[in-house]
Enzyme design. Structure first.
Site, short mmCIF file in Angstrom:
data_model
loop_
_atom_site.label_atom_id
_atom_site.label_comp_id
_atom_site.label_asym_id
_atom_site.label_seq_id
_atom_site.Cartn_x
_atom_site.Cartn_y
_atom_site.Cartn_z
CD GLU A 15 -2.91 1.09 2.34
OE1 GLU A 15 -3.57 2.11 2.62
OE2 GLU A 15 -3.05 0.01 2.95
CG ASN A 20 -5.15 -0.16 6.18
OD1 ASN A 20 -5.70 0.39 7.13
ND2 ASN A 20 -4.78 0.49 5.10
CE LYS A 76 -5.90 3.08 9.21
NZ LYS A 76 -5.66 3.19 7.75
CD GLU A 126 -7.53 5.62 6.17
OE1 GLU A 126 -7.41 6.48 5.29
OE2 GLU A 126 -6.64 4.80 6.45
CE LYS A 170 -1.00 8.95 8.81
NZ LYS A 170 -1.81 8.98 7.58
CG ASP A 175 -3.09 10.89 4.92
OD1 ASP A 175 -2.14 10.31 5.47
OD2 ASP A 175 -3.79 10.35 4.03
CD GLU A 212 2.48 6.79 10.89
OE1 GLU A 212 1.99 6.45 11.98
OE2 GLU A 212 1.94 6.59 9.79
CD GLU A 220 -0.77 8.20 0.78
OE1 GLU A 220 -2.01 8.19 0.72
OE2 GLU A 220 -0.13 7.91 1.82
CG HIS A 243 -6.43 15.73 1.23
ND1 HIS A 243 -7.22 15.09 0.31
CD2 HIS A 243 -6.05 14.79 2.12
CE1 HIS A 243 -7.34 13.81 0.64
NE2 HIS A 243 -6.62 13.60 1.73
CD1 TRP A 283 -12.46 10.61 3.23
CD2 TRP A 283 -13.80 9.17 2.18
NE1 TRP A 283 -12.56 9.50 4.02
CE2 TRP A 283 -13.38 8.59 3.41
CE3 TRP A 283 -14.65 8.44 1.35
CZ2 TRP A 283 -13.79 7.32 3.82
CZ3 TRP A 283 -15.06 7.17 1.76
CH2 TRP A 283 -14.64 6.62 2.97
#
Length: 723
Positions: free
Chosen positions: A190, A233, A310, A314, A383, A388, A410, A416, A544, A566
């Protein structure tokens, strides 16, 4: 005539051998551990005279690793085999490596006073006279410390530093320095942009791939001491016996390098693989199940590091499914691993199925009330920013506001939101920007770095995590310069006071060449690369606005998804009046989560750093920026500046061809071409979209887009990673 012919053929054969390319091209596999002959004649002579032999007393697996590394490295760097022994024999200098316990030679130097403050992982490197001979000593309290010191010593040689009269001490500022692999059991990764997962579960435990050893060597060379093998995840199957046998094989291979193995724990595992009807952390059967599972893991892996979790984010299961808190869930797991010295890293990246008034506020809102309620072997992993892993974010408000709880940083090493696998973005400046941010937790100077290293609140349990960018690509990280982000993360995890330019200098010299005609311009290119990316993607605090789901390419128009948070329009809030997310008291008031001095700085539009302007403020298009330009024009110039910077990077790299092997030169050149094309795409798409609100022309000096907004909105990146 016959003899002349034979002589000529012999010469031709020797020439063929001399000019035959190596069996493996310069493809980047060796990372920064390229032990080629030192091409500085003065330094080479110094090293050859100073290192006539290597003396390592003791034969533990870790000391054996150190000996093998030195044998390989010195043969390459010095151009000759350096004899190894368990005692000094030559009349000239020696390199002595060990601990007072393993080495009588080290013990005879009476270094205890110098070593006592270096802990289990620190080391010293110093010149010494032993039996009348000038030597160099690498000493530590433990074999692992000696190994870390060995790699530091090799770094000195690789970067052509003098080892005459050397006196170095080094100890890590953070205890747990961990890589987080987001690797799935089917070997997909991922947010991975460099191939598939390293872990070949099919061939494990019987076959230990050489890549596993080289992975451990690379991590040890920069002081990384932990690896989480599996995706946050999580898949419960990794906790089953058949997988634990395979995990044990990796742990055994990594152990001599000081690299502990951790696993992600799926919270619903008691149901999925344990045949229980609940995963409630306050249920006695569930608690016992986790204790039994932890005991089973430790039977296989006595030094198992613990769990990364986690939960309730999500769609992942967690304690909130049962009306419990994050502390309830973390403490249950902490109790399970505590008897064997394990820890729990509980991620604070959370958001539930209800859209909050501001996504940036949710982690603080959920975790701040729990401060002081976690077990002593729990760290909350936060984080660097509250959204994100954006190209740029202000530091997370949890840092400095949870004094009773050890917080673990983190960072994301994989790119990404930063161009994914093809954009050159040296991330050390991003890491440093966050680490050096002042939380004011105990007054001015209470930096984020001092929060996570335990200085501010006297925490003994400290940690930092980096989401890995490593895969099966031959060069490990996809982009050759992606290696610098792995390297810089490790170096900063060990010592966050190091400078980004200093780390870039090391990496370039070890990875390419020590020639300053190469180092100086390419280091400058690296140092400006992150800012360039921010400018052509999300300048002035925008965030974002990437493509939907896969996060590839621009998508500021994204709206009407299952959740407002989102979408891109949720974050940029562009309208005919202006642009930006109001996080002051007139908006979401997320700014109130910071301590008062930070609030004061961010709240006032005149004192808010311009790099965070639209993160905290919704401003009119004609707002005057620091340059004197109106906001719309400044935004347009920032986007153009980002494109111009990439073009300058191309020019710099093209002028370096004589210093770089053909394969790596061509690789980077091609990727910079891709980056330039995509930077133009970002600039044109974003400016055309935002222009529909500002209704202002592009200022002079900003290139006109080649296509219409509709063209960019219809682009469907079918082959983007992660789709």
């Amino acid at each position: 005539m016959k003899n002349k012919t034979i002589a000529l053929l012999t010469i031709l054969m020797l020439l063929c051998v001399a000019f035959t390319p190596p069996a493996h091209a310069e493809d980047g596999y060796r990372l920064w551990q390229r032990y080629d002959l030192v091409n500085n004649s003065d330094r080479l002579k110094e090293y050859q005279q100073s290192i006539a032999e290597v003396v390592i007393e003791g034969n533990s697996p870790t000391l054996s690793v150190a000996k093998n590394e030195l044998n390989m490295a010195l043969q390459g760097l010095l151009g000759r085999t350096i004899p190894s022994s368990s005692r000094q024999t030559q009349s000239s200098g020696a390199l002595v490596v060990g601990t007072p316990a393993s080495s009588a030679t080290v013990a005879s130097l009476k270094l205890n006073n110098k070593l006592k403050n270096l802990g289990d992982e620190g080391y010293l490197i110093q010149s010494a006279t032993i039996n009348g001979k000038k030597s160099t000593v690498v000493a530590a309290n433990t074999d692992i410390g000696a190994l870390y010191g060995t790699f530091h010593f090799l770094r000195l040689l690789q970067t052509h530093q003098s080892i005459q009269n050397v006196a170095i001490t080094s100890t890590p500022k953070i205890k747990h320095r961990v890589l987080n692999h987001w690797d799935n059991l089917d070997r997909t990764v991922e947010r991975g942009y460099s191939g598939f997962s390293l872990w070949d579960w099919h061939k494990l435990p019987d076959y230990i791939d050489q890549r596993y050893i080289d992975y451990a060597r690379a991590n040890a060379s920069i002081g990384i001491n932990g690896t989480v093998l599996t995706n946050v995840n999580a898949n419960a199957l990794v906790l089953t016996e058949e997988y634990l046998i395979k995990v044990k094989a990796l742990a055994d291979a990594f152990r001599p390098y000081g690299l502990k193995v951790y696993l992600t724990a799926r919270f619903s595992s008691p149901i999925e693989i344990g045949e229980l009807k609940t995963a409630d952390p306050l249920d006695a059967q569930v608690q016992q199940w986790w204790k039994d599972k932890a005991a089973e893991i430790y039977r296989h892996i006595p030094d198992f590091g613990g769990f990364l979790v986690k939960a309730n984010s999500e769609g992942q299961p967690g304690p909130q499914n049962y009306g419990r808190t994050h502390a309830d869930g973390a403490n249950m797991l902490a109790d399970a691993v505590a008897p064997n010295g394990g820890i729990v890293m509980w991620r604070a990246f959370v958001y539930d199925d209800k859209v909050p008034d501001d996504r940036a506020k949710q982690a603080y809102t959920e975790f701040k009330p729990l401060d002081g309620t976690f077990r002593k072997n729990v760290m909350v992993q936060v984080k660097n920013g509250a959204i994100d892993f954006q190209p740029r974010e202000p530091f997370h408000p949890m840092f400095g506001t949870m004094p009773k709880t050890p917080l673990m940083m983190e960072f994301q090493i994989t790119q990404e939101y930063l161009g994914q696998g093809t954009h050159l973005a040296y991330l050390s400046p991003l890491f440093k920007e966050v680490l050096e941010s002042d939380t004011y937790a105990k007054g001015k100077g209470s930096t984020v770095a001092k929060v996570i290293d335990g200085t501010i609140d006297n925490h003994a349990l400290t940690g930092i995590a980096g989401v890995s960018n490593i895969g099966t690509d031959r060069n490990w990280t996809g982009h050759q310069f992606g290696q610098a982000n792995w390297y810089s993360y490790g170096r900063l995890a060990w010592d966050h006071t190091l400078g980004s330019a200093e780390i870039a200098d090391e990496w370039l010299k070890m990875t390419f060449t020590n020639n300053n005609q190469f180092i100086s311009p390419v280091k400058q290119m690296m140092m400006g690369s992150h800012e360039a990316l921010v400018n052509y993607m999300t300048p002035l605090g925008l965030h974002h606005i990437m493509g939907w789901s896969h996060h590839f390419g621009p998508g500021p128009w994204i709206k009407d998804k299952q959740r407002a948070d989102w979408t891109s329009v949720y974050y940029h809030q562009a309208d005919e009046n202006g642009i930006g997310f109001d996080r002051t008291a007139t908006g979401s008031n997320a700014i109130a989560q910071y301590l008062p001095p930070v609030q004061k700085k961010f709240r006032n539009v005149k004192t808010c750093p311009e790099k965070f302007l639209l993160w905290f403020h919704h401003l009119p298009w004609d707002y005057k920026t620091e340059s004197g330009r109106e906001l719309w024009n400044e935004l347009a110039y920032r986007y153009q500046s980002g494109v111009d910077s990439v073009r300058q990077m191309q020019q710099t790299w093209n002028s370096m061809e004589r210093f770089v092997d053909p394969e790596r030169f061509r690789h980077v050149k091609t990727f910079l071409s891709i980056q330039e094309k995509e930077a133009v795409w970002w600039r044109d798409a974003c400016l055309l979209y935002f222009q529909t609100f500002s209704k202002r022309p592009l200022p002079q000096g900003v290139e006109k887009p080649a296509h219409t907004l509709e063209y960019y909105m219809q682009i469907d990146p079918k082959f983007a990673p992660g789709i």
